[in-house]
Design an enzyme around this catalytic site. Structure first.
Site, PDB file in Angstrom:
ATOM      1  N   ARG A   1       0.836  -1.206   0.000  1.00  0.00           N
ATOM      2  CA  ARG A   1       0.000   0.000   0.000  1.00  0.00           C
ATOM      3  C   ARG A   1       0.870   1.255   0.000  1.00  0.00           C
ATOM      4  O   ARG A   1       0.519   2.257  -0.644  1.00  0.00           O
ATOM      5  CB  ARG A   1      -0.936  -0.002   1.211  1.00  0.00           C
TER       6      ARG A   1
ATOM      7  N   ASN B   1     -10.551  -4.513  -0.823  1.00  0.00           N
ATOM      8  CA  ASN B   1     -10.566  -3.352  -1.712  1.00  0.00           C
ATOM      9  C   ASN B   1      -9.784  -3.611  -2.992  1.00  0.00           C
ATOM     10  O   ASN B   1      -8.870  -4.428  -3.004  1.00  0.00           O
ATOM     11  CB  ASN B   1      -9.953  -2.144  -0.989  1.00  0.00           C
TER      12      ASN B   1
ATOM     13  N   CYS C   1     -19.198  -2.518   2.110  1.00  0.00           N
ATOM     14  CA  CYS C   1     -18.455  -1.353   2.585  1.00  0.00           C
ATOM     15  C   CYS C   1     -19.382  -0.555   3.493  1.00  0.00           C
ATOM     16  O   CYS C   1     -20.579  -0.420   3.208  1.00  0.00           O
ATOM     17  CB  CYS C   1     -18.002  -0.498   1.398  1.00  0.00           C
TER      18      CYS C   1
ATOM     19  N   HIS D   1     -17.317   3.931  -3.005  1.00  0.00           N
ATOM     20  CA  HIS D   1     -16.496   5.118  -2.749  1.00  0.00           C
ATOM     21  C   HIS D   1     -16.816   6.237  -3.739  1.00  0.00           C
ATOM     22  O   HIS D   1     -16.075   7.213  -3.840  1.00  0.00           O
ATOM     23  CB  HIS D   1     -15.003   4.776  -2.769  1.00  0.00           C
TER      24      HIS D   1
ATOM     25  N   TYR E   1     -14.837  10.315  -0.576  1.00  0.00           N
ATOM     26  CA  TYR E   1     -13.798  10.073  -1.577  1.00  0.00           C
ATOM     27  C   TYR E   1     -13.946  10.966  -2.801  1.00  0.00           C
ATOM     28  O   TYR E   1     -13.011  11.072  -3.615  1.00  0.00           O
ATOM     29  CB  TYR E   1     -13.802   8.603  -2.014  1.00  0.00           C
TER      30      TYR E   1
END
Length: 432
Positions: free
Chosen positions: A93, A147, A168, A198, A251
């Site tokens: 990440r 994700n 989510c 998102h 987001y």
């Protein structure tokens, strides 16, 4: 009450103790169930198993908890499979965040180039997972929390007969978050969020669809905006909601305030992944201590994600296996539920959940001002899912170029080369 076996893929992760705690909190709904933890790290897996067994015993929960590094053994005879894994860990990440920022683009776990490479890694594992499911538990449902959940679900639904629903908490928490930021009581907000994961917005009606304490919420936010909001991010989020006449997912800041968000991320001395990595040792120390305690108690500040994790997944599984006919926001194949997306697109939409599965509720539209961006994100979602499942390097670059946070071919090519090299160990050779 449900009495089924549920495999938890990623059951040795930092989130796993909190996820098991979510099952234990609903022990009456899962009495007689087996939770089969699976992970690649045997030491951490065994620690989570010991801690989980102790937590269940302390609460008198009639839930059997097992653990294995053999994925097929974990999957055998399952009715449900909960997936929450991270190929490459938080170190991967970090690369997803760092490398795009170096090229002057936003680096984020689910958005832009970082989110794209998370999708490539996650779907490489998901493909093997559903192949195993097809062999040993073909009637099970995959409850995905890995994700980017929308792209993972798109790939699986397009290429496997396994039933998949991605989950989510965003559609539940976004309206309350914006309310709390302006001093409202989050418990008084009512909003139906839909679109893409998102990238969801409150359902399109003349007043925006969102209510606060029984009143239309958008005029109240407009009043707050007129009075003045000191915090920059709060002001931007409220301004976006008022301008588009709809509550947005948080987001959306990466798209409507792209320059500001990029500068903020570049100015920050550490990335989000580095912040998490700094806390990981304290999580494991806490779990070790609690596994040895007479009555283990998870502390929110010492547990990844807090005390209870993946609660929406647990709630949806409860509604399925106990045939509760409840409505939950999930990510499923559209099938005409939202008129603004193709039928085959995976969308985030309210669904009726019962023993027959997870069925989207039809009749929604997304707000007209955001349909263009959501349409582009939907096309990117499809291209990314196809490239990740069985595509080539060329198809992957096509998908990355289509991402609204990338857009230009030279940038996409440079990003792809560097990120593919960084993640080489977790990508199929066809994508090198």
């Amino acid at each position: 009450m449900a009495s089924v076996k549920i495999a938890y893929i990623g059951g040795g992760s930092t989130r796993a103790p909190g996820t098991v705690a979510s099952f234990i909190r609903q022990a009456q709904n899962f009495a007689g169930c087996e939770i089969a933890l699976h992970d690649l790290n045997p030491e951490r897996l065994e620690l989570v198993r010991r801690l989980s067994v102790k937590m269940a015993e302390a609460e008198g929960a009639e839930i059997k908890i097992t653990a294995t590094t053999d994925r097929k053994a974990a999957l055998s005879d399952c009715a449900g499979v909960l997936s929450s894994y991270r190929p490459g860990g938080f170190e991967a990440r970090y690369q997803d965040e760092r490398i795009p920022l170096k090229h002057g683009l936003i680096g984020q776990e689910t958005q832009g180039a970082g989110g794209f490479f998370m999708a490539l890694r996650a779907i490489a594992v998901a493909r093997e997972l559903v192949q195993d499911m097809e062999q040993v538990c073909p009637d099970a449902t995959l409850f995905n929390y890995t994700n980017p959940v929308n792209i993972v679900a798109q790939a699986v639904s397009d290429h496997s007969p396994i039933r998949v629903v991605s989950l989510c908490e965003g559609p539940i928490v976004f309206p309350g978050e914006i309310a709390e930021l302006v001093g409202f009581d989050p418990a008084k907000v009512r909003a139906v969020m839909l679109g893409l994961n998102h990238a969801c917005w409150s359902a399109h009606t003349p007043d925006g669809g969102a209510e606060y304490d029984g009143q239309p919420m958008l005029p109240l936010l407009a009043q707050k905006l007129e009075e003045g909001i000191a915090d920059d991010w709060t002001r931007r989020w409220v301004e976006l909601a008022v301008t588009m006449n709809s509550l947005p997912a948080s987001y959306m800041k990466y798209y409507y305030f792209e320059d500001e968000m990029r500068r903020a991320l570049q100015a920050k001395p550490t990335t989000r992944a580095q912040d998490i990595l700094a806390d990981v040792p304290s999580y494991w120390q806490h779990y070790h201590e609690q596994a040895s305690a007479t009555r283990p108690t998870l502390e929110p500040t010492l547990s990844r994600g807090g005390i209870f994790e993946l609660e929406v997944a647990v709630d949806v599984m409860d509604a399925v296996f106990n045939d509760k006919n409840e409505v939950w926001p999930t990510n499923v194949v559209n099938g005409g539920a939202i008129h603004d997306f193709p039928d085959e697109r995976v969308v985030e939409v309210p669904c009726m959940v019962n023993l027959q599965g997870v069925q989207p509720i039809a009749g929604y539209r997304v707000p007209p001002p955001v349909r263009g961006l959501l349409g582009a994100l939907g096309e990117y979602q499809q291209l990314a899912a196809d490239a990740a499942w069985d595509g080539t390097r060329q198809q992957a670059i096509q998908a990355l170029t289509s991402n609204p946070l990338v857009r230009t071919l030279p940038l996409a090519q440079a990003l792809y080369d560097e990120l593919a090299q960084a993640h080489r160990a977790h990508l199929p050779e066809r994508l090198w």
